[in-house]
Design a protein around this motif. Structure first.
Motif, PDB file in Angstrom:
ATOM      1  N   LYS A 292      95.348 -48.862  47.568  1.00 39.36           N
ATOM      2  CA  LYS A 292      94.489 -49.567  48.515  1.00 39.36           C
ATOM      3  C   LYS A 292      93.043 -49.611  48.028  1.00 39.36           C
ATOM      4  N   GLY A 293      92.583 -48.516  47.434  1.00 39.28           N
ATOM      5  CA  GLY A 293      91.222 -48.489  46.903  1.00 39.28           C
ATOM      6  C   GLY A 293      91.044 -49.479  45.772  1.00 39.28           C
ATOM      7  N   LEU A 294      92.044 -49.581  44.895  1.00 38.13           N
ATOM      8  CA  LEU A 294      91.970 -50.533  43.793  1.00 38.13           C
ATOM      9  C   LEU A 294      91.928 -51.972  44.319  1.00 38.13           C
ATOM     10  N   LEU A 295      92.774 -52.282  45.290  1.00 36.78           N
ATOM     11  CA  LEU A 295      92.799 -53.639  45.842  1.00 36.78           C
ATOM     12  C   LEU A 295      91.464 -53.990  46.500  1.00 36.78           C
TER      13      LEU A 295
ATOM     14  N   ARG B 102      83.361 -56.636  53.774  1.00 32.94           N
ATOM     15  CA  ARG B 102      84.376 -55.874  54.501  1.00 32.94           C
ATOM     16  C   ARG B 102      85.009 -54.826  53.586  1.00 32.94           C
ATOM     17  N   ALA B 103      85.285 -55.232  52.359  1.00 32.11           N
ATOM     18  CA  ALA B 103      85.863 -54.287  51.404  1.00 32.11           C
ATOM     19  C   ALA B 103      84.869 -53.172  51.075  1.00 32.11           C
ATOM     20  N   ARG B 104      83.595 -53.512  50.929  1.00 32.47           N
ATOM     21  CA  ARG B 104      82.576 -52.489  50.659  1.00 32.47           C
ATOM     22  C   ARG B 104      82.484 -51.490  51.801  1.00 32.47           C
ATOM     23  N   LEU B 105      82.687 -51.981  53.024  1.00 33.57           N
ATOM     24  CA  LEU B 105      82.621 -51.084  54.177  1.00 33.57           C
ATOM     25  C   LEU B 105      83.699 -50.005  54.116  1.00 33.57           C
ATOM     26  N   VAL B 106      84.852 -50.351  53.564  1.00 36.59           N
ATOM     27  CA  VAL B 106      85.911 -49.348  53.396  1.00 36.59           C
ATOM     28  C   VAL B 106      85.400 -48.201  52.537  1.00 36.59           C
TER      29      VAL B 106
END
Length: 287
Positions: free
Chosen positions: A259-262, A191-195
């Motif tokens: 947000k990108g770091l998280l 899910r994070a990779r999808l961002v």
């Protein structure tokens, strides 16, 4: 005592490697840590023996007398009896303690049995490792079609689709998963990779790098390049750009730098060597 067979064996420290570890590469091995004085152990044994007969060779039951094999029990952290561990591919992957319903034990066994789609999955993952992303996607789509209840296949397909630049297709696969599977670390990381994949929007790295060279302080260009670096596995360069966004454009896109770091921390996992370092740098910018 139930008579030993090839599917039900008594195991000691001397033959544990062959009887359990090596065998677990061929089929699941349930290791039952028990003792003569343990009444729940005696209650559980007929249930396990029944399943051995019913599954007819699909799994092995290895019995370990914990009084006689205290070293093995200590090695695997056995604190109460009975403890039953499931070994697959050389390592413990599941366990339960105490007397459990037959249906619960059956669910554990079924979870680790080889399925026809597993062979297709192995081929797909090998192609993915070799860089043949399109071939891997093709194999995994075929595997999902033949075994739609095998949720790991959907996760693998989503991961391959991210690498292929199809963020929408990857998200569709993840949305097909049951709610409890969404809590798995692998799904959270995807899910994070999808961002990142959505932010990069399929644009090639060279184009995004040129955009940053031409407009070094453009927050949109910085964010898109950082996302593309994460998709490409260049996480340190990505996090450097997200820190730069935090420093220079804190309010841009609802604090896109933080947000990108998280999201990067989620993808890399808490044990990654860079996560602690960049988390501290992020916090120092916040306070």
């Amino acid at each position: 005592m139930v008579e030993a067979t090839n599917d039900l064996v008594e195991v000691t420290a001397g033959d544990f490697e062959a009887a359990v570890i090596e065998e677990s590469f061929r089929r699941p091995v349930l290791v039952d840590f028990w003792a003569d004085w343990c009444s729940p152990c005696q209650m559980l044994m007929p249930v396990l023996a029944k399943l051995v007969d019913e599954y007819a060779g699909k799994f092995r039951l290895a019995k370990v007398n914990s009084d006689e094999q205290q070293g093995l029990a200590s090695q695997f952290g056995v604190r109460s009896l009975p403890t039953v561990m499931c070994f697959r591919n050389g390592k413990p992957v599941d366990q339960f303690m105490g007397v459990q319903p037959e249906s619960a034990i059956r669910a554990i066994i079924d979870k680790y049995l080889e399925r026809p789609s597993d062979r297709i999955r192995e081929q797909a993952l090998a192609r993915l490792e070799a860089g043949d992303v399109a071939g891997a996607v093709e194999n995994l789509r075929a595997a999902v079609a033949t075994d739609p209840e095998h949720h790991d296949l959907k996760i693998d397909l989503a991961r391959a689709l991210v690498q292929a630049g199809d963020a929408q297709g990857a998200e569709q696969q993840l949305n097909l998963l049951p709610m409890d599977v969404h809590e798995q670390d692998a799904v959270k990381q995807l899910r994070a990779r999808l961002v990142f994949a959505k932010n990069a929007n399929g644009t090639d790295l060279a184009t995004l790098e040129q955009a940053v060279r031409d407009h070094a302080d453009d927050p949109e260009a910085l964010e898109r390049l950082a996302a593309a670096y994460m998709v490409a596995g260049r996480s340190q360069e990505a996090m450097d750009l997200y820190l730069k966004l935090m420093q220079r454009h804190r309010s841009y896109n609802d604090n896109a730098g933080q947000k990108g770091l998280l999201a990067a921390f989620e993808v890399l996992g808490p044990r990654h060597e860079l996560v602690g370092q960049y988390r501290r740098r992020m916090v120092s910018l916040l306070y």
